[in-house]
Scaffold this active site. Structure first.
Site, PDB file in Angstrom:
ATOM      1  CG  HIS A  32      -0.154   0.246   2.570  1.00 18.69           C
ATOM      2  ND1 HIS A  32       0.485  -0.802   2.979  1.00 18.69           N
ATOM      3  CD2 HIS A  32       0.133   1.385   3.160  1.00 18.69           C
ATOM      4  CE1 HIS A  32       0.904  -0.317   4.294  1.00 18.69           C
ATOM      5  NE2 HIS A  32       0.849   0.976   4.270  1.00 18.69           N
TER       6      HIS A  32
HETATM    7  C1  UD1 Z   1      -1.495   5.240   6.747  1.00 14.28           C
HETATM    8  C2  UD1 Z   1      -0.136   5.670   7.163  1.00 14.28           C
HETATM    9  C3  UD1 Z   1       0.894   4.301   7.096  1.00 14.28           C
HETATM   10  C4  UD1 Z   1       0.318   3.088   7.340  1.00 14.28           C
HETATM   11  C5  UD1 Z   1      -1.056   2.897   6.961  1.00 14.28           C
HETATM   12  C6  UD1 Z   1      -1.483   1.410   7.278  1.00 14.28           C
HETATM   13  C7  UD1 Z   1       0.316   7.820   7.275  1.00 14.28           C
HETATM   14  C8  UD1 Z   1       1.141   8.948   6.373  1.00 14.28           C
HETATM   15  N1  UD1 Z   1       0.320   6.611   6.496  1.00 14.28           N
HETATM   16  O1  UD1 Z   1      -1.401   4.916   5.310  1.00 14.28           O
HETATM   17  O2  UD1 Z   1       2.014   4.700   7.554  1.00 14.28           O
HETATM   18  O3  UD1 Z   1       1.107   1.945   7.118  1.00 14.28           O
HETATM   19  O4  UD1 Z   1      -1.719   4.001   7.239  1.00 14.28           O
HETATM   20  O5  UD1 Z   1      -2.806   0.965   6.749  1.00 14.28           O
HETATM   21  O6  UD1 Z   1      -0.360   8.132   8.217  1.00 14.28           O
HETATM   22  N2  UD1 Z   1      -8.999   4.758   2.852  1.00 14.28           N
HETATM   23  C9  UD1 Z   1     -10.159   3.978   2.984  1.00 14.28           C
HETATM   24  N3  UD1 Z   1     -10.690   3.969   4.305  1.00 14.28           N
HETATM   25  C10 UD1 Z   1      -9.980   4.021   5.463  1.00 14.28           C
HETATM   26  C11 UD1 Z   1      -8.612   4.667   5.320  1.00 14.28           C
HETATM   27  C12 UD1 Z   1      -8.102   4.888   4.003  1.00 14.28           C
HETATM   28  O7  UD1 Z   1     -10.607   4.070   2.102  1.00 14.28           O
HETATM   29  O8  UD1 Z   1     -10.603   3.523   6.529  1.00 14.28           O
HETATM   30  C13 UD1 Z   1      -8.413   5.190   1.716  1.00 14.28           C
HETATM   31  C14 UD1 Z   1      -8.716   6.677   1.279  1.00 14.28           C
HETATM   32  O9  UD1 Z   1      -8.841   6.755   0.004  1.00 14.28           O
HETATM   33  C15 UD1 Z   1      -7.403   7.399   1.717  1.00 14.28           C
HETATM   34  C16 UD1 Z   1      -6.443   6.313   1.232  1.00 14.28           C
HETATM   35  O10 UD1 Z   1      -7.014   5.013   1.852  1.00 14.28           O
HETATM   36  O11 UD1 Z   1      -7.322   8.483   0.844  1.00 14.28           O
HETATM   37  C17 UD1 Z   1      -5.088   6.335   2.295  1.00 14.28           C
HETATM   38  O12 UD1 Z   1      -5.478   6.412   3.692  1.00 14.28           O
HETATM   39  P1  UD1 Z   1      -4.502   7.454   4.677  1.00 14.28           P
HETATM   40  O13 UD1 Z   1      -4.893   7.191   6.014  1.00 14.28           O
HETATM   41  O14 UD1 Z   1      -4.219   8.628   3.935  1.00 14.28           O
HETATM   42  O15 UD1 Z   1      -3.226   6.611   4.539  1.00 14.28           O
HETATM   43  P2  UD1 Z   1      -2.655   5.043   4.280  1.00 14.28           P
HETATM   44  O16 UD1 Z   1      -2.235   4.759   3.105  1.00 14.28           O
HETATM   45  O17 UD1 Z   1      -3.736   4.176   4.928  1.00 14.28           O
END
Ligand code: UD1
Length: 371
Positions: free
Chosen positions: A208
């Site tokens: 991811h």
């Molecule tokens: C975050 C952490 C990363 C960790 C990961 C675990 C940061 C910078 N990154 O990355 O270190 O390894 O979590 O999963 O904080 N989304 C959903 N549902 C959710 C959450 C996210 O659909 O419940 C989607 C959204 O489109 C969002 C994308 O995932 O834009 C990324 O989510 P985000 O929390 O920004 O970062 P992660 O890639 O999950």
């Protein structure tokens, strides 16, 4: 209660796993009042609710619903919303974990109000400033008063940055506390069975990181390698929402499905841990999975040029592949040796040790004195 009040903050999936043992150990002590704040960085049923329920995590007292967005927007929303919580709750200490955006936002709000911070999983460094997590790690450690470390190089990294060693406490790995607590239950579920997989016979994949999934050309190389792997091995891939979105927009999801890769929704903690236990090999770019695979003795191949967890290479089962995913196609899950790592402090009692340090600091007001 007794010694004072600690506000714990969680927000994203890996932090539920890291913080649960600290909260449980403080609960067992019974002399510290606890409040739990969920920033809502992760909010999906699968990314949050199922994880929390699998970990028997106490119901959060406050939910901030900061959700997704750019790094600036997400961090800013958490910063502002958490500051309001601090003004209301006036805790004696704030406890944060890991390296996600919520961690940094919370540490910044807390430090500005002069409230002591304890940071679980301090001192990890990839030395890769292009990773958002590296920025979050360095700044959170700089803002923290009690720095809990889980591996030997963490203390060296912190010393090099000029952090007073008196603030640093080696307590071990709280993520492995969760693993030890739940591994029997996870194994009993045999989550490989409903997928018609045999134990030891499949490769479990999680990817991811922005560096692997955000840019089309790299994502295409990753998919090519996984398609190659699926030509001779069973492959199961619980897909993070970020990765699903990118695979869809690049038109690559059908290639994976066509090659027979089992693409699943993100899994809860127990099913994912169970799949790790049963895997012949793991391919990942996650930090926590490198640690869990090492603790379980499952060979792990990390698609990154570096790791902030070198102990998983020197003492565990981790191999860094670098940036080129092509070697993934050659992994032979049945032929790899499994060997459980024994790493100091990865013994299932790290949360207890952290709780004792927190209680002692509150008791002697040392947390403030250290600030
Ligand atoms: C975050 C952490 C990363 C960790 C990961 C675990 C940061 C910078 N990154 O990355 O270190 O390894 O979590 O999963 O904080 N989304 C959903 N549902 C959710 C959450 C996210 O659909 O419940 C989607 C959204 O489109 C969002 C994308 O995932 O834009 C990324 O989510 P985000 O929390 O920004 O970062 P992660 O890639 O999950």
């Amino acid at each position: 209660m007794g010694l004072g009040t600690v506000v714990h903050v969680v927000g994203a999936r890996p932090n539920f796993v890291k913080m649960a043992p600290v909260i449980a150990a403080l609960e067992d002590r019974g002399d510290v009042a606890q409040r739990i704040v969920h920033t809502g960085q992760h909010y999906d049923e699968r990314m949050s609710a199922e994880m929390l329920s699998d970990l028997e995590f106490p119901e959060p007292d406050v939910f901030l619903a900061v959700g997704s967005g750019t790094h600036g927007a997400q961090t800013a929303r958490a910063l502002e919303a958490f500051e309001a919580v601090l003004l209301e709750e006036e805790p004696d200490l704030v406890c944060v974990g890991g390296d996600v955006n919520s961690t940094l936002a919370v540490a910044l709000a807390t430090a500005k109000l002069g409230i002591p911070i304890a940071h679980v999983e301090s001192g990890l460094r990839s030395f890769d400033w292009t990773m958002p997590e590296e920025i979050n790690r360095v700044l959170t450690d700089r803002l923290s008063d009690i720095l809990f470390t889980h591996s030997p190089e963490a203390a060296t990294n912190l010393a090099v940055e000029g952090i007073d060693p008196a603030r640093v406490r080696f307590v071990g790995n709280t993520m492995i506390d969760s693993l030890r607590r739940f591994e029997a239950r996870a194994e009993e579920r045999e989550p490989w069975r409903p997928l018609n997989l045999d134990r030891g016979d499949y490769v479990l994949v999680t990817l991811h990181r922005p560096s692997n999934v955000d840019a089309g050309p790299q994502l295409r190389r990753v998919v090519d390698a996984l398609v190659g792997l699926a030509g001779h091995a069973r492959v199961v891939f619980p897909v993070h929402p970020r990765t699903t979105e990118r695979l869809r927009s690049e038109g690559l999801l059908s290639s994976l499905l066509g090659a027979g890769v089992e693409c699943l929704e993100p899994l809860g903690y127990l099913d994912f841990l169970g799949l790790q236990i049963g895997a012949g090999a793991i391919v990942t770019d996650s930090g926590g999975v490198q640690e869990e695979a090492s603790a379980l003795g499952v060979p792990c191949f990390t698609l990154r040029p570096n790791t902030e967890r070198p102990v998983t290479i020197t003492h565990g089962t981790n191999t860094l592949l670098g940036e080129d995913p092509a070697p993934i196609a050659d992994i032979r899950p049945r032929e790899l040796e499994h060997r459980e790592a024994h790493i100091e402090g990865w013994d299932g009692h790290a949360g207890q040790r952290a709780a004792d340090v927190i209680a002692a600091a509150l008791g002697s007001k040392r947390a403030k004195a250290l600030a």
